[in-house]
Design an enzyme around this catalytic site. Structure first.
Site, mmCIF file in Angstrom:
data_model
loop_
_atom_site.group_PDB
_atom_site.id
_atom_site.type_symbol
_atom_site.label_atom_id
_atom_site.label_comp_id
_atom_site.label_asym_id
_atom_site.label_seq_id
_atom_site.Cartn_x
_atom_site.Cartn_y
_atom_site.Cartn_z
ATOM 1 N N CYS A 2 30.477 -24.135 3.649
ATOM 2 C CA CYS A 2 31.996 -23.556 3.693
ATOM 3 C C CYS A 2 32.841 -24.030 4.782
ATOM 4 O O CYS A 2 32.504 -24.376 5.893
ATOM 5 C CB CYS A 2 32.015 -22.041 3.709
ATOM 6 S SG CYS A 2 31.012 -21.191 2.474
ATOM 7 N N ARG A 27 31.968 -31.174 4.073
ATOM 8 C CA ARG A 27 30.990 -30.529 4.330
ATOM 9 C C ARG A 27 30.407 -30.167 2.834
ATOM 10 O O ARG A 27 29.309 -29.465 3.068
ATOM 11 C CB ARG A 27 31.664 -29.138 5.118
ATOM 12 C CG ARG A 27 32.378 -29.676 6.225
ATOM 13 C CD ARG A 27 32.882 -28.457 6.895
ATOM 14 N NE ARG A 27 32.014 -27.381 7.277
ATOM 15 C CZ ARG A 27 31.495 -27.335 8.557
ATOM 16 N NH1 ARG A 27 31.986 -27.818 9.631
ATOM 17 N NH2 ARG A 27 30.555 -26.396 8.769
ATOM 18 N N TRP A 75 31.072 -22.983 -0.445
ATOM 19 C CA TRP A 75 29.682 -23.385 -0.957
ATOM 20 C C TRP A 75 29.072 -22.062 -1.319
ATOM 21 O O TRP A 75 28.379 -21.342 -0.559
ATOM 22 C CB TRP A 75 28.875 -24.033 0.275
ATOM 23 C CG TRP A 75 27.744 -24.873 -0.346
ATOM 24 C CD1 TRP A 75 27.988 -26.247 -0.740
ATOM 25 C CD2 TRP A 75 26.642 -24.560 -0.302
ATOM 26 N NE1 TRP A 75 26.423 -26.732 -0.988
ATOM 27 C CE2 TRP A 75 25.766 -25.556 -0.784
ATOM 28 C CE3 TRP A 75 25.836 -23.238 0.284
ATOM 29 C CZ2 TRP A 75 24.300 -25.637 -0.927
ATOM 30 C CZ3 TRP A 75 24.551 -23.310 -0.026
ATOM 31 C CH2 TRP A 75 23.790 -24.276 -0.714
ATOM 32 N N ASN A 101 32.831 -17.894 6.300
ATOM 33 C CA ASN A 101 31.822 -18.740 6.522
ATOM 34 C C ASN A 101 30.320 -17.875 6.702
ATOM 35 O O ASN A 101 30.636 -17.257 7.703
ATOM 36 C CB ASN A 101 32.064 -19.820 7.281
ATOM 37 C CG ASN A 101 32.753 -20.939 6.787
ATOM 38 O OD1 ASN A 101 33.376 -20.491 5.899
ATOM 39 N ND2 ASN A 101 33.094 -21.795 7.742
ATOM 40 N N GLY A 102 29.379 -18.285 6.404
ATOM 41 C CA GLY A 102 28.138 -17.455 6.782
ATOM 42 C C GLY A 102 27.628 -16.556 5.648
ATOM 43 O O GLY A 102 27.917 -16.505 4.324
ATOM 44 N N GLU A 481 13.099 -41.831 7.042
ATOM 45 C CA GLU A 481 14.497 -41.866 7.231
ATOM 46 C C GLU A 481 14.986 -42.621 6.071
ATOM 47 O O GLU A 481 15.984 -42.200 5.598
ATOM 48 C CB GLU A 481 15.018 -42.375 8.572
ATOM 49 C CG GLU A 481 16.610 -42.333 8.733
ATOM 50 C CD GLU A 481 17.348 -41.248 8.214
ATOM 51 O OE1 GLU A 481 16.811 -39.901 8.111
ATOM 52 O OE2 GLU A 481 18.585 -41.224 8.325
ATOM 53 N N LYS A 485 17.510 -41.425 3.299
ATOM 54 C CA LYS A 485 18.651 -42.068 2.717
ATOM 55 C C LYS A 485 18.936 -42.364 1.664
ATOM 56 O O LYS A 485 19.922 -41.905 0.988
ATOM 57 C CB LYS A 485 18.847 -43.099 3.778
ATOM 58 C CG LYS A 485 20.152 -43.664 4.620
ATOM 59 C CD LYS A 485 20.590 -42.552 5.490
ATOM 60 C CE LYS A 485 20.357 -41.102 5.214
ATOM 61 N NZ LYS A 485 20.492 -40.281 6.414
ATOM 62 N N GLU A 488 18.684 -39.280 -1.006
ATOM 63 C CA GLU A 488 19.926 -38.368 -1.037
ATOM 64 C C GLU A 488 21.226 -38.895 -1.608
ATOM 65 O O GLU A 488 21.980 -38.164 -2.101
ATOM 66 C CB GLU A 488 19.952 -37.730 0.546
ATOM 67 C CG GLU A 488 20.894 -38.448 1.580
ATOM 68 C CD GLU A 488 20.905 -37.803 2.770
ATOM 69 O OE1 GLU A 488 20.964 -36.566 2.897
ATOM 70 O OE2 GLU A 488 20.923 -38.723 3.763
ATOM 71 N N HIS A 504 -5.619 -43.313 0.227
ATOM 72 C CA HIS A 504 -6.219 -41.733 -0.332
ATOM 73 C C HIS A 504 -5.509 -41.080 -1.200
ATOM 74 O O HIS A 504 -5.577 -39.838 -1.369
ATOM 75 C CB HIS A 504 -6.150 -40.837 1.118
ATOM 76 C CG HIS A 504 -7.054 -41.682 2.257
ATOM 77 N ND1 HIS A 504 -8.184 -41.706 2.526
ATOM 78 C CD2 HIS A 504 -6.533 -42.548 3.223
ATOM 79 C CE1 HIS A 504 -8.674 -42.407 3.144
ATOM 80 N NE2 HIS A 504 -7.655 -42.918 3.853
ATOM 81 N N LYS A 603 27.199 -31.000 4.325
ATOM 82 C CA LYS A 603 27.060 -31.762 5.621
ATOM 83 C C LYS A 603 26.273 -30.857 6.638
ATOM 84 O O LYS A 603 25.463 -31.418 7.355
ATOM 85 C CB LYS A 603 28.398 -32.122 6.209
ATOM 86 C CG LYS A 603 28.432 -32.814 7.314
ATOM 87 C CD LYS A 603 27.899 -34.081 7.323
ATOM 88 C CE LYS A 603 27.691 -35.029 8.555
ATOM 89 N NZ LYS A 603 26.600 -36.153 8.406
HETATM 90 C C1 AGP Z 1 20.795 -36.444 6.719
HETATM 91 O O1 AGP Z 1 21.358 -37.450 5.757
HETATM 92 C C2 AGP Z 1 20.821 -35.159 5.946
HETATM 93 N N1 AGP Z 1 22.046 -34.899 5.066
HETATM 94 C C3 AGP Z 1 20.205 -33.917 6.524
HETATM 95 O O2 AGP Z 1 18.901 -34.165 6.303
HETATM 96 C C4 AGP Z 1 20.764 -33.780 8.181
HETATM 97 O O3 AGP Z 1 20.073 -34.448 8.774
HETATM 98 C C5 AGP Z 1 20.082 -32.227 8.127
HETATM 99 O O4 AGP Z 1 20.630 -31.220 7.390
HETATM 100 C C6 AGP Z 1 20.075 -31.798 9.610
HETATM 101 O O5 AGP Z 1 21.319 -31.666 10.121
HETATM 102 P P1 AGP Z 1 22.082 -31.481 11.745
HETATM 103 O O6 AGP Z 1 21.665 -32.732 12.236
HETATM 104 O O7 AGP Z 1 23.444 -31.234 11.414
HETATM 105 O O8 AGP Z 1 21.064 -30.471 12.162
#
Ligand code: AGP
Length: 608
Positions: A2, A27, A75, A101-102, A481, A485, A488, A504, A603
């Site tokens: 949010c 976000r 959200w 928010n929250g 990573e 990437k 997602e 394995h 985000k």
């Molecule tokens: C990264 O591309 C992601 N969207 C996600 O994994 C992110 O790295 C994770 O939510 C952690 O976020 P932060 O670094 O803001 O704590």
């Protein structure tokens, strides 16, 4: 997740609020709304879907009069994403409108209590109890109603309240969820993210937990829980509005990938003085250092994968045991953490709920805590004993790129720094590594330049439904990573496997034409990785190798390749991930995905 904005001034508030909400879109959200006090009523417009829907509905805000208001992107947590559950929520007497928010954790008993008293709720949200409490406690003094309401709430929240008492007043409250106040001339603002404030002002105040603020066009007053005025420092935002705009790129993600040489430089260079690594806010005395027996790195998602790279580098240079723990697991695991542990938390946003909880848990067990964070003044930055900022600037795309590489940069520097403090590194090697760090921006640029053909590879890969990433040692850390990437933003099933583990189980999945991205840069284990390439090829798989320039052996074996410049071995992951980010970007583009705002993702993940 949010987003919140608030504005009080003398001009029409709605267009300002809509502009703020657009800047918070990145976000992640599913509905948007604004509430503006105009004369003797509060006008609300809210709608499921994009901020643009709201702008269209209100003719870019032109239909909504009034100069004091709040806005929100939601959200969904409590209640489906629809027009009714969208914020703002108004009290039934029409005096207060609230954005939140929250999560209000005790909303159920509060709702029951208020319903018994005859209050009628319209939405399924936890937020509406706040509007109801404000109405209940209002006795002509809005500030008192805000304080009494705050005292009843449990959970995490930042709240924006517009109050219809003829004074043009806004209230902003913070408890474990970010809220920043912006100081203008003849107008004032608040937002959950600096990105919504920078077009108006660079002078900001970071609210702390338990504090609330009263805003009029001419003044901002911050109060503590008991309503006593608090003197707050005014901070200056260091980046410009252009930094949070696309600057001619089609997507924020592409812009942020391209910014990496500069961000790496901004993060590293100021911390190397006269050839020595120095951190402005990380001072361990010799005694504190001597007490550390192990390092635990905790984070979520990509930040955790940056930690995976950090683990190899710190262990290699410092010979201290390092473990990387998922924050969402660590927080509930009764972990063995004590005063001999250095806990490193890594977070771009500094607001990730699980990472915050893990940090608190470990702190309470006596660990020394260090945060590696991008967002200045964020919750994690405030909670940790020490903070090292990654100077990546605002990261807007949901998929992190420059956030990740600057986290790895700090971990690399930290490894070199600690190794030196612990007497584990010879002068010659130390100097070589410091020079290599300073050289990395050029290497990152070279990694971009070497792969101008990556669109072709991406096009080919975009037809696959699953893609495997394999590697060994640090290459494996980068695989994690690289796979994240890709999955997602392109929605292709992509998973990282330690190459030695294939036999394995996972190798059973391979068939004619399967695509295996093989990271083959870690030289001490190259022969082993070569054998893995043979194994997967023997099962009919296609190999897309990520290899260092000039490595003919790998290039001959692979079906396709991504080239990476040669660097100091420990820093190769940084050069490797950049073309993999580009690969993911172009695969997602080929598949027509919403690259900057992938489905279901936010985000910053501020709820559990
Ligand atoms: C990264 O591309 C992601 N969207 C996600 O994994 C992110 O790295 C994770 O939510 C952690 O976020 P932060 O670094 O803001 O704590």
């Amino acid at each position: 997740m949010c987003g919140i904005v608030g504005f009080t001034g003398t001009r029409q508030a709605a267009p300002v609020l809509l502009d703020g909400l657009k800047r918070l879109e990145y976000r992640g959200y599913d509905s948007a709304g604004i509430a503006v006090a105009d004369g003797d009523r509060i006008n609300i417009a809210k709608v499921k879907g994009f901020v643009q829907n709201l702008a269209d509905m209100t003719h870019d805000g032109g239909d909504i009069g009034g100069a004091v208001g709040v806005g929100h992107t939601r959200w969904a947590t409590h209640g489906a994403p629809n027009d009714v559950n969208a914020h703002p929520h108004m009290s039934s007497d029409g005096r207060f409108a609230v954005v939140h928010n929250g999560i209000i954790e005790n909303y159920a008993p509060l709702r029951q209590e208020l319903t018994k008293k005859g209050y009628v709720f319209l939405s399924d949200t936890d937020t509406e109890v706040v509007a109801a409490l404000l109405e209940t406690y209002y006795d002509g003094d809005a500030k008192r109603a805000v304080m009494k309401t705050a005292a009843r709430l449990e959970g995490s929240y930042s709240l924006g309240v517009v109050c219809l008492d003829g004074t043009g007043r806004l209230f902003a409250m913070r408890e474990q969820s970010p809220l920043i106040l912006g100081l203008g001339v003849g107008e004032n603002y608040f937002a959950s993210d600096v990105a919504a404030l920078v077009p108006h002002t660079k002078n900001v105040i970071y609210l702390d937990d338990g504090e609330f603020a009263e805003l009029t066009p001419e003044s901002i007053t911050v109060y503590d829980v008991r309503g006593r005025a608090v003197e707050k420092p005014v901070s200056r935002v260091t980046w410009d509005v252009e930094a949070a705009e696309k600057g001619g790129y089609e997507h924020f993600m592409l812009k942020e990938i391209m910014e990496q040489p500069a961000c790496f430089k901004a993060t590293v260079e100021p911390r190397i003085r006269n050839g020595r690594v120095e951190f402005e806010d990380f001072h361990l005395t010799d005694e504190e250092l001597g007490r550390i027996r192990r390092i635990v790195i905790t984070a979520c998602g990509s930040a955790g994968y940056a930690g995976q790279v950090g683990r190899y580098v710190i262990e290699e240079l410092c010979r201290i045991p390092v473990s990387v723990e998922l924050a969402s697991e660590l927080r509930y695991r009764n972990p063995i953490i004590d005063e001999h542990t250095l806990l490193i938390v890594v977070s771009q946003s500094g607001e990730t709920a699980d990472t915050i909880a893990a940090l608190k848990e470990c702190k309470s067990r006596g660990a020394k805590t260090l945060a590696i964070v991008n967002v200045v003044g964020s919750t994690i930055a405030k909670l940790a004993d020490h903070v090292i900022y990654t100077w990546a600037g605002p990261e807007i795309a949901v998929a992190t790129t420059k956030g990740y590489t600057t986290q790895v940069a700090v971990l690399d520097m930290l490894a070199v720094y600690l190794a030196d403090r612990l007497g584990k590194i010879e002068r010659e090697k130390y100097d070589r590594l410091v020079l290599a760090l300073l050289d990395m921006p050029g290497k990152i640029q070279r990694a971009i330049d070497l792969n101008r053909n990556i669109k072709k590879l991406a096009k080919k890969a975009s037809a696959h439904n699953q893609i495997y990433f394999i590697g060994r040692n640090m290459d494996y850390a980068v695989c994690m990573e690289g796979a994240l990437k890709l999955k997602e933003i392109s929605y292709i099933f992509a998973e990282a496997y330690a190459a030695g583990e294939l036999k394995h189980g996972t190798i059973a999945l391979l068939e004619q034409g399967s695509l295996v991205v093989t990271l083959a840069c870690y030289e001490p284990l190259l022969e082993k990785t070569m054998s893995n390439i043979e194994e997967v090829k023997a099962r009919g798989a296609q190999v897309l190798a990520v290899a260092q320039e000039g490595n003919r052996q790998i290039l001959k074996k692979a079906d396709d390749f991504i080239l990476v410049p040669r660097t100091e071995e420990l820093f190769t992951p940084i050069a490797q991930i950049v073309p993999l980010q580009l690969f993911a970007y172009y695969v997602a583009k080929e598949r027509g995905c919403d690259i900057d705002k992938p489905k279901n993702l936010a985000k910053s993940v501020t709820v559990e």
